[in-house]
Design an enzyme around this catalytic site. Sequence first.
Site, PDB file in Angstrom:
ATOM      1  CB  SER A   1      -0.867   0.041   1.258  1.00 33.60           C
ATOM      2  OG  SER A   1      -0.087   0.417   2.375  1.00 33.60           O
ATOM      3  CG  ASP A   2       1.639   5.893  -1.185  1.00 34.60           C
ATOM      4  OD1 ASP A   2       2.546   5.907  -0.320  1.00 34.60           O
ATOM      5  OD2 ASP A   2       1.547   6.757  -2.074  1.00 34.60           O
ATOM      6  CD1 TRP A   3       4.965   4.993   5.050  1.00 39.10           C
ATOM      7  CD2 TRP A   3       4.790   3.804   3.182  1.00 39.10           C
ATOM      8  NE1 TRP A   3       5.964   4.045   5.050  1.00 39.10           N
ATOM      9  CE2 TRP A   3       5.885   3.304   3.916  1.00 39.10           C
ATOM     10  CE3 TRP A   3       4.476   3.185   1.969  1.00 39.10           C
ATOM     11  CZ2 TRP A   3       6.665   2.239   3.490  1.00 39.10           C
ATOM     12  CZ3 TRP A   3       5.257   2.119   1.538  1.00 39.10           C
ATOM     13  CH2 TRP A   3       6.331   1.669   2.290  1.00 39.10           C
TER      14      TRP A   3
ATOM     15  N   GLY B   1      -2.390   4.287   2.532  1.00 41.21           N
ATOM     16  CA  GLY B   1      -3.325   4.134   1.415  1.00 41.21           C
ATOM     17  C   GLY B   1      -4.368   3.049   1.639  1.00 41.21           C
TER      18      GLY B   1
END
Length: 766
Positions: A258-260, A262
Amino acid sequence: MTIALTALTIQAQVSNATPVYLDENAPIEQRVEDALSRMTTAEKVKMLHAQSKFSSAGVARLGIPEIWCTDGPHGVRAEVLWDEWNTANWTNDSITAFPALTCLAATWNTDMSAIYGKAIGEEALYRRKTILLGPGVNIYRTPLNGRNFEYMGEDPLLASRMVVPYVQEVQKNGVAACVKHFALNNQEVNRHTTNVHVSDRALYEIYLPAFKAAVQEGGAWSIMGSYNRYNDQFCCHNKRLLVDILRGEWGFDGAVVSDWGGCCDTEEAIKYGLDLEYGSWTNGLSWGLSNAYDSYYLAQPYYNLIKEGKYGTKELDDKCRNILRLIFRTTMAKRQGFGNLCSDEHRATARQVADEGIVLLQNRDNILPINPAKLATDRCKQGDIMTLQYVVPTILVVGENAKKPLTVGGGSSSLKALYEISPLEGIRMRAGKEANVEWVRGYVGTGATQQDGMIVGAELEDHRPAEEVRAEAVEAAKKADIVIFVGGLNKEGHQDCEGVDRLAYELPYGQNEVIEAIAAVNKNIVFVNISGNAVAMPWLDKVPAVLQAWFLGSEAGNAIADVLFGDVNPSGKLPFTIMPALTDYPAHQMGEEVYPGVPSDKRTKEQPELMEEYYREDIFVGYRYADLSPKARKALTGVTCKAQPLFPFGHGISYTTFEYGKATISGNQVSLTITNTGKAAGKEAVQLYVAPKKPSVQRPVKELKAFSKVALQPGDTKTLTFTLTEEMFQYFSEQQHAFVTDKGAYTILIGASSADIRTQVPYTVK
Ligand code: BGC
């Protein structure tokens, strides 16, 4: 004594029986299944989420290591504290800062991608990282996007060709590349709240190809979901993107990260393709709360759902398989060497990529390259009373960006470089005794003295009024033999910076006024634009030479001096189109629905800020729009726009000239000769575009389908041959959900830029 010996013997026997998962020679899938079979449910769940800002758990009991991630695309980020963004103040984590990815794309040279990937991979390995969070390949849709500098431009083919060697070479080090941000993260404003609407055709033709190439040809071992939504679902757990396309259509077998922050929902994350959750601030907990990790969506909440019997362990096992596979490919792989940091080779790579990526946009009257001896002669001709041998010309460098450290800032790609040569230092070192190099600032930027915990030049603090600073520059310019204005954007908020977009297309801090004022007193002026984005250049007819110089990393100043003084002949070409005004870009012609999005009707208490955004320009991004006739543009956007690019996609000039021979075709091979007709050795990025004559559906006037960079000594000729493939003549059919070949007549166009076609040849697809 005897008893003790027996005990030792037994121990040795136990440790000698290597389980399959520890056997480096065993096939990866066997290792994965073996490791999985030894893990408890709790251990499996623990593997799916972060344990610190940049790491996630392994299985210590089994000797399966933790995963350590690092930003990012341009260099290995400094260590931060376990659970804080603040620097950990290590003293051994300084690195080589490589040029930003826009610069890499501007080299139009896949060899540059390969040496870049090798070097950054070696630095990541030396720093003991499992995953390098890069490269980024989101398409340049608007010049306001604060993160365009981290990406590879507006064209899917260019980005695809450039991303593949980067990924491959990084991974040869046993470090996973993590291609980001998948997908449709084309702006920073509202990045957490925007739901993107895009046609399938634009998705498959424009926004996905570089990701697909990174996965299928590059073999990327991980990919990062983006913050935004698509199809009413967050991209970090998005059925269409992650399950149907990435795994289903492309056969991706790596890990989805995941993006941080996200990841936003446990059940969606379970079902829709997320493997590894990082950086969440989780509902109900304040942002960044310590030890929130157990509350991550893929932590205790997931475990509880399994315990309650709502979910079995199929999804859990699949996620662990993806993560274990990544571990066996990286830290637990056979022999991956040790890497190295800040080596001479990396320094040379940083400089070479910067040298090849700098784009000479214009050079009227050949005022570049700088020749100090000629400047001195010119001064004498103008009546200097000194005799030539005593004249030392003055090079006046103007601008904050000539001094400001620019490897720092910009968000997650901010770096702690071992060193950074500023443009002023580079020019001074190169000029040596041949010229006096003076500096005045000309304009005051935001003047930040600290960014990301790093001092960025306290001496830049200046509280004088703008008029005074400008007047000082004008006075100095009157006396100078040549003025090098080093300006552009910087990596502060609303410049080229993550999390926010630019607020205007114009240069900030009143730079235009300063440039105009200097040009009025000194005609010998060169503008060096440091940015990852296009900017308005209203003074272009008064400024003879313009250099697009990007964020160039540790070797910035040396590379700029190399090109300014002609030690390196510029060969970079633009990876995006520079239009005169913001409203000349289609994303800025159709109102807020098209950029930056409008409040959604679907807002709820849980989603109070939801935005909807419609990519109505469809496939006509960048030169695909610029190529359209005013009539076709009007039909697309409803807006009359006759503007032509200030500088078209693929443009970049040289200190020499190249002659393109006539293209000839034989079967599916197109050949032509390229001759260096000037006096300097140089390189030329030759571009092949395909133009359908009577397409069965609306198609771009032409599209880039191949390119090749060729090096030539003066007078030399080389023959280039391109192979035409069926793929080059396809478009994405939404009805058939497939790329289909449009048969019929085409023109193969070969040129020096998208607007400078030198030779063409007809071709029929049967
Ligand atoms: C960025 C990512 C980055 C991550 C970790 C996020 O805010 O969007 O690109 O890799 O932070 O720093």
